[in-house]
Design an enzyme around this catalytic site. Structure first.
Site, mmCIF file in Angstrom:
data_model
loop_
_atom_site.group_PDB
_atom_site.id
_atom_site.type_symbol
_atom_site.label_atom_id
_atom_site.label_comp_id
_atom_site.label_asym_id
_atom_site.label_seq_id
_atom_site.Cartn_x
_atom_site.Cartn_y
_atom_site.Cartn_z
ATOM 1 N N ARG A 302 0.823 -1.213 0.000
ATOM 2 C CA ARG A 302 0.000 0.000 0.000
ATOM 3 C C ARG A 302 0.856 1.261 0.000
ATOM 4 O O ARG A 302 0.516 2.247 -0.659
ATOM 5 C CB ARG A 302 -0.964 -0.033 1.184
ATOM 6 C CG ARG A 302 -2.096 -1.017 0.969
ATOM 7 C CD ARG A 302 -2.990 -1.190 2.175
ATOM 8 N NE ARG A 302 -4.139 -2.028 1.818
ATOM 9 C CZ ARG A 302 -5.060 -2.459 2.668
ATOM 10 N NH1 ARG A 302 -4.976 -2.137 3.956
ATOM 11 N NH2 ARG A 302 -6.060 -3.207 2.257
ATOM 12 N N TYR A 438 -6.210 -1.403 -6.869
ATOM 13 C CA TYR A 438 -5.598 -2.597 -6.270
ATOM 14 C C TYR A 438 -4.951 -2.312 -4.920
ATOM 15 O O TYR A 438 -4.830 -1.175 -4.495
ATOM 16 C CB TYR A 438 -4.653 -3.320 -7.212
ATOM 17 C CG TYR A 438 -3.482 -2.583 -7.833
ATOM 18 C CD1 TYR A 438 -2.961 -1.405 -7.343
ATOM 19 C CD2 TYR A 438 -2.867 -3.138 -8.959
ATOM 20 C CE1 TYR A 438 -1.869 -0.802 -7.926
ATOM 21 C CE2 TYR A 438 -1.774 -2.545 -9.559
ATOM 22 C CZ TYR A 438 -1.275 -1.377 -9.041
ATOM 23 O OH TYR A 438 -0.195 -0.776 -9.628
ATOM 24 N N GLU A 439 -4.594 -3.418 -4.243
ATOM 25 C CA GLU A 439 -4.094 -3.390 -2.861
ATOM 26 C C GLU A 439 -5.100 -2.748 -1.909
ATOM 27 O O GLU A 439 -4.738 -2.035 -0.974
ATOM 28 C CB GLU A 439 -2.741 -2.676 -2.775
ATOM 29 C CG GLU A 439 -1.685 -3.205 -3.716
ATOM 30 C CD GLU A 439 -1.480 -4.712 -3.634
ATOM 31 O OE1 GLU A 439 -1.905 -5.325 -2.636
ATOM 32 O OE2 GLU A 439 -0.923 -5.283 -4.583
ATOM 33 N N GLY A 440 -6.375 -3.010 -2.151
ATOM 34 C CA GLY A 440 -7.441 -2.420 -1.342
ATOM 35 C C GLY A 440 -7.880 -1.118 -1.983
ATOM 36 O O GLY A 440 -7.106 -0.159 -2.059
#
Length: 580
Positions: A302, A438-440
């Site tokens: 993140r 992406y990545e949350g």
């Protein structure tokens, strides 16, 4: 597409002022991060990125990765550039010395990725994912796993991936159905047979590295439902023998590559594990604790995705600036001279360019402030570790949001030519759009901010952050007001707001908080430059910082009403009426 010019002086300023690299170098762990070495790394990787990665950015977009007879192929030049990356040791910067790393601050690893990603965002996803796999094994791998896998992962000889998402398990990772069956006897006794399909696996297969170490989430037999029943497994593309040499290929394969809006040179794979019942993996960490182990990777990722907002912002700004200097159209309206001028002379184009620069510099200041806190947490500063946890969703969400905004402005500066692919401006915008997803997703980042991060230590660390900003603002009334607004929203969310109210206001609050921190860190840069730091930036830094403080900071204060509007207005319309 214009060449990439590393913004070395801007980076060094952020590393020194926002990350506090000189203070970090006073610790035993980071004593080698002396000024000469820092300058050599920042300058060296910038030169490498411009010379090796940047020339492949356009061809990577146009030709992309492709799957041929089960093998992922990249355009010509990628293999040679990756070999040079490994040979020069850029993958080793922040990893542990006992496994072949240089043991330098995470801050410098961020700089390596910033330069590589600004040069070629799609290509840089390959080492970016490896960094996350390395960190997961450093924290959760057994001694044997660390000895067997880390040296070649750290060198870059092997690469790493993270495998979470499945067709029915996206943001709800707990819904995944991949399985892991214990092996009781035979040559793989003590290991597991992995079976399942994963989607959206970045650099899930390729031929640039000799081996790929997949970290895969799966369920053991009789594991609890939901996220409490997920375990983490190490699944290599090729088995690794006891002598460290590669053995036969494991039972895994890329089924297909996604056809995407951007990052076309990055092979986004649908991966199948165990088609023949012989995909062998090793448990990493404790049973049913895989999500916690994977989140070690995820937190790192993140931060690095937030970095991508800086990367694409820098490259799009350079592209737009070059076009605005070159394109001549009309006389400046307010000038008595009616000779046509470069479009950068027109007020609105000048505004767009300054906004691009200010947002990029603000996101970079936030990035390195966060990275410096991560490094302080590594050497035992608990308060810094907590503050870094608060900043991660701000950096990931706002950093990538502004990356998209900057790339969009870049298209606008080009006018009609921005909408035409041949200039390359559109590629930056297309590449930028994945980072908020992406990545949350950024909505998930904001939700994390107003739930878990707001709840840390009763909310005191978050309030303390806003109070520190207000105190440092001094005569910057807009920044002081924004910090006060952030504190007021945080207290409202801690008190009378329901969970739905907090979630409904989470995105505007996340933006407010990120802008407040970025504005504060730009103020620190401006003050440092005024004091003699970075003479090369003495003319430009006060202008871009003032633009941010005088224009972008007040905009963020305008989000307070939205942050506190509550959830009820969102549900006035029944679902059917909203859809109809």
């Amino acid at each position: 597409m214009t060449p990439y010019t590393p913004p070395t002086q801007e980076q060094l300023l952020a590393i020194r002022v926002n990350a506090g690299i000189e203070e970090l170098a006073k610790s035993d762990k980071f004593a080698h991060a002396e000024p000469d070495l820092v300058e050599a790394i920042v300058g060296g990787v910038g030169e490498f990125a411009a010379g090796e990665f940047a020339p492949l950015n356009r061809v990577g977009d146009l030709e992309g990765a492709r799957l041929e007879n089960g093998v992922v192929r990249l355009p010509d030049g990628f293999a040679e550039a990756y070999d040079a990356y490994v040979e020069q040791g850029w993958n080793t910067i922040a990893s542990a010395a006992e496994h072949g790393g240089q043991g330098l601050p995470f801050t410098l690893s961020c700089n390596v990725l910033e330069n590589l990603g600004a040069a070629n965002m799609a290509f840089t996803l390959l080492p970016m994912l490896s960094v996350g796999a390395i960190e997961a094994l450093e924290h959760h791998g057994s001694a044997d796993q660390q000895a067997r896998y880390l040296p070649d992962l750290i060198s870059g000889k092997w690469s790493g991936t993270m495998n979470l998402t499945e067709p029915a398990a996206g943001s709800d990772v707990g819904a995944l159905r991949s399985t892991a069956e214990p092996i009781a006897e035979g040559p793989h006794a003590g290991k597991y047979r992995i079976a399942g399909q994963k989607i959206y696996i970045t650099w899930g297969d390729h031929e640039l590295a000799e081996n790929i170490v997949h970290l895969v989430l799966a369920r053991l037999p009789d594991a609890p439902e939901g996220s409490r029943g997920i375990s983490l497994f190490l699944v290599p593309k090729y088995h690794v023998n006891d002598d460290g040499k590669l053995g036969p290929r494991n039972d895994l394969r890329p089924v297909s590559l996604e056809h995407k809006l951007g990052i076309n040179a990055s092979p986004t794979c649908v991966m199948s594990y165990g088609d023949n019942g012989e995909c062998i993996g090793e448990l990493v960490g404790a049973e049913n604790r895989g999500l916690a182990a994977m989140f070690t990777m995820m937190n790192n990722a993140r931060i690095n995705v937030g970095n991508q907002g800086v990367q694409i912002g820098e490259r799009a700004t350079q592209q737009a600036l070059a076009y605005a200097l070159d394109r001549v159209q009309s006389a400046r309206a307010g000038s008595p001279d009616k000779t046509p001028v470069a479009i950068i002379e027109h007020p609105d184009v000048r505004r767009m360019i300054l906004r691009m620069k200010a947002l990029t510099e603000g996101a970079r200041a936030l990035l390195y402030y966060c990275a410096g806190l991560v490094d302080r947490g590594t050497i035992g500063d608990a308060a810094a570790k907590t503050r870094a946890e608060i900043l991660v969703p701000l950096l990931k969400a706002w950093g990538t949001d502004v990356g998209v905004e900057i790339a969009g402005i870049g298209v606008q500066v080009h006018g009609g030519m921005g909408f035409v692919e041949e200039t390359g401006a559109a590629q930056h915008w297309r590449d930028s759009k994945i980072a908020p997803i992406y990545e949350g997703t950024n909505g998930i980042q904001a939700a994390d901010l107003v739930t878990r991060k707001l709840g840390l230590e009763g909310g005191e660390p978050m309030i303390a952050l806003f109070e520190e900003i207000a105190g440092a603002a001094k005569d910057e009334s807009a920044l002081a007001a924004l910090a006060a607004d952030c504190a007021a929203v945080a207290r409202w969310m801690q008190g009378e707001a329901s969970l739905d109210d907090r979630l409904a206001g989470s995105v505007p609050f996340c933006t407010m908080a990120a802008v407040a921190v970025a504005g504060w860190q730009l103020l620190r840069q401006m003050e440092a430059v005024a004091g003699g730091a970075a003479p090369a930036l003495a003319q430009s830094k006060p202008v871009t910082a003032r633009f941010f403080l005088d224009r972008i900071v007040p905009e963020a204060s305008g989000l307070k009403a939205s942050a506190q509007a509550g959830a009820d207005p969102l549900y006035v319309l029944p679902m059917d009426a909203l859809a109809g």
